[in-house]
Write a protein that holds these residues in place. Sequence first.
Motif, PDB file in Angstrom:
ATOM      1  N   ASP A   1       8.932   5.181   4.032  1.00  0.00           N
ATOM      2  CA  ASP A   1       8.894   4.538   2.728  1.00  0.00           C
ATOM      3  C   ASP A   1       9.477   3.130   2.804  1.00  0.00           C
ATOM      4  N   HIS A   2      10.474   2.934   3.655  1.00  0.00           N
ATOM      5  CA  HIS A   2      11.136   1.638   3.764  1.00  0.00           C
ATOM      6  C   HIS A   2      10.636   0.796   4.934  1.00  0.00           C
ATOM      7  N   ASN A   3       9.930   1.396   5.883  1.00  0.00           N
ATOM      8  CA  ASN A   3       9.590   0.675   7.110  1.00  0.00           C
ATOM      9  C   ASN A   3       8.107   0.698   7.455  1.00  0.00           C
ATOM     10  N   TYR A   4       7.284   1.266   6.605  1.00  0.00           N
ATOM     11  CA  TYR A   4       5.863   1.424   6.910  1.00  0.00           C
ATOM     12  C   TYR A   4       5.204   0.070   7.191  1.00  0.00           C
ATOM     13  N   GLY A   5       5.430  -0.895   6.317  1.00  0.00           N
ATOM     14  CA  GLY A   5       4.821  -2.210   6.491  1.00  0.00           C
ATOM     15  C   GLY A   5       5.335  -2.921   7.722  1.00  0.00           C
ATOM     16  N   ALA A   6       6.643  -2.838   7.972  1.00  0.00           N
ATOM     17  CA  ALA A   6       7.213  -3.509   9.138  1.00  0.00           C
ATOM     18  C   ALA A   6       6.678  -2.914  10.434  1.00  0.00           C
TER      19      ALA A   6
ATOM     20  N   ARG B   1       0.831  -1.208   0.000  1.00  0.00           N
ATOM     21  CA  ARG B   1       0.000   0.000   0.000  1.00  0.00           C
ATOM     22  C   ARG B   1       0.865   1.257   0.000  1.00  0.00           C
ATOM     23  N   CYS B   2       1.935   1.227   0.756  1.00  0.00           N
ATOM     24  CA  CYS B   2       2.846   2.374   0.826  1.00  0.00           C
ATOM     25  C   CYS B   2       3.452   2.660  -0.537  1.00  0.00           C
TER      26      CYS B   2
END
Length: 685
Positions: A547-552, A514-515
Motif C-alpha cells: 500500500d505504501h511502496n507499490y509505486g516506488a 492506481r494502488c
Amino acid sequence: MDTDSVEDLLQQLRAHLDADGAPALLPVLRAVVDWLRPQDPRRADQAVERIRIFHAAITADTDLHQGLQALLQEGLGEARHLPLYTEIGLFSRRGFLKELGQRVYEKINPRPRDPQNLRDVLALVFDHPEDPQWVVAVPDDAWLMLLDCFEDLGREGGPALKRAREQVLYALEMLSLWVAAEELEPELLRLDPRIAERNSPFVAQEREISAYVKDYNAWLEDPQRTFHDDRHARVLLEQCAEQIQRFHRRAVTHGSSIGLTHLLQRLDQTLTRMRDLLDMLDPEDPVKRRCTAARLFRALVVENARQRCIKALWQDSVRLVSRSITEQSGETGEHYITRDRREYLQLLASGAGAGLVIALMALIKIHILQWDLSPGWETVWVCLNYGLGFVLIHILHFTVATKQPAMTAARLSAVIEAGERGAANQTQLAELLLQVGRSQFAAVLGNVGVALPVALGLGWAALNLFGAPLVETEQAHYLLHGLRPLAGLALFYAAIAGVWLFVSGLIAGYFDNRCASLQLGARLRDNPHLARVLSPCLRQRLADYLDHNYGALAGNFLFGVLLGITGWVGLVLGLPLDIRHVAFASANLGYATSVQDLTMPVFALHFLFVLLIGAVNLWVSFALALYVALRSRGVRLGDLRQLSHAYVQAVRRRPLEFILPPVPEPEDPEATHGSGKPRNDAHDP
C-alpha cells in the motif's frame, strides 16, 4: 487608422442598416470586429486606438448611432445567451474519445451556425485563429469604451437588458443544479461518503441559488420589494470550493483517475462561472458588473476558440493525466527535501547505502558483458540487474540521488500553485530551491562518495589478493572512454538517462495513484486466494507494505528496465543510444582505475567528467518533471530574473547552507525555567 478608413466602416454599417428586409445583427458585428482586428495580433495597441476612433466617429453620427442601437436592442433581445454561459469554458461531460470524435467531425462537416445563438455569433465574429491573442491583450477600459458606444443596451426595461438578465438567471440556476447533481458521482462518494448527507454544501447552494433567482425575478417585477442579496449564496459557493480542495487532498491518499481529475476541474470551472454570473447580476455595484462582463467576454472568446480546437483538447487531456499522476509525486517529494541537520545526515547515509549497492550492480553488469551472450539475453540480464538492484535499494531505504528531481519538481510546482495568481512567491521558492539543491548534493555525495572508493577497493583487493583483475585492460579503456563528454558521448547518454529518470517518476506516480484508487491494500488483506497460503498477520504486513511502496517498487524496477534496454534499442535501430548514470559512472571509474596506472591529473579529469554526467542527469530529469508539474497545475515560475536574484541573495546570506545543513539556532534562555523545563505560559487545565 485614419479618418478615411473609419468612414469606410461607417459606410458599410449604413449599407447594412439600409439593406432590403430586416437588418441582420451578425454582418454588423463582423464588420466592426474586422475593422478593429490588427494585422499583427501582438499589436493590441492598434485595436485600442481603433476603438477610440470608432467611439468618436459613431457618437458623432446621430442617425447611424441610433440605428445601430435599435438593431442591437432587437437582436440581443431575441438571442439565446444560455450556451454562452453553460458551455464555453467548462469541460465537456463527454469522455475524451467522444469529444475528440465530435471535434474531428466538426472539422470535416461543420454544423450550420445559428445567428440567434450567441455562442455561434461569437465564433463567427471572432473567426481568425489569432483573435484570442489580441482580444485578451486589449484592456478592460477599451472594451468598456466600445460598449459605451451603445449605452442604450443597458436601459432599464429595454429588451436587450431584460433578455440578458433572464438568460443569466436561468444559466445560474442550471449550473447550480449541475453542481448539486455531481454530489452523487461514485468517485466523489468514494473520496468522502459524508457528502451524501443532507447538509452537503453542493445541495445547500442549489437551494439558496434557487431562492435567489426566484426573489431576483420578483424584485425585477416590483423594484420596491426588498432585494435578496447574494451573500449567503457566495458563502455556500465558497464552502463548495473548500470541499473540492478536500477532494484534491484526499485524492492523493485515496487515489485519483483521469475521470476524477476531469470532474474536479469541471466543478472548479462551474463555481467560478457562477461567481461571475452573480457579479453580473449585482445591482448594487455597477463597476463590478461592467468589469466582470469585460473579463468574461475575453475569456469566452479564448475558450470558444479552444473548444473547437483538437490540439487544445489534447493539451487539456494531457494536463489532466499529468496532474492525476504528479499529485502522488508531489506528496513523495516532501520526503526528499532536507531542512535540518538530522534530515541531511539521514539522506547522506541513505545515499551512501545506495552507493554501496550500485558499486556491486556495476560490477555485476561488467561480468554480464563478459559472458559473451547474444544481444537479447544480455539485455535481459542487464535489465534484471538494474531493475532488481534499484528495488533492493528501495527496500533497504537507501536513496539514489538522481531519483529525487522527478519527486521534488512536483513539490515545487505545488508551492508555486499556492502563490498569488498562479505565480510563485519568489523568496519562498528560492528558499525551497536552496533546500532542494542541498538535498541533491547530500544524496550525490553519498552515492559517489561510496560507489567510487568501494569499486576502487574491490578492484585493488582482487588484483593484490587473487592476482586477477576484476576488469580486463581493454574493458577498462572502454569504461574510461565512456566517461568522456564528447568523444564518448557521455553527456548525450546522460541526458537519455535523465529522460528515463523523469519517466520513472511518472511511472511511480501512476502506480501509487492506481494502488490508492483500487484500494490495493484492502483487497490484499481480504483476498481469499492469499488467505489459503498466508496467515492474517502476514497478509496484513504484505498489504500495508505494498500500500505504501507499490509505486516506488514499480517505478524503480521499470527504471532499471529502461536503462538496460536503451543500448539494445540503439543496436536494433542502428543509432548511438546508451545511458550514463552518475553513480554507475563513478563506480566504473573506480574499477577502471584499479587496473590502470592513472596519474592524479588524469584521474581528476575523469572525476570531473563523472560530475558533469551527474549534472546532466539531474537537470534534464528536473527540468522535464518541473515542466510537466507546472503544466499539469496551470501555473508558471513567474519572473525568472526576480527568482534568480532571490536565489543569489539567499546563497549570499547563508553560503554554507548551499551544500551543508543549517546550524541549529541556540535555545532562548528566556524560554526555560531554572529547572530546564520548557516554559508554558498557558494556564493548566
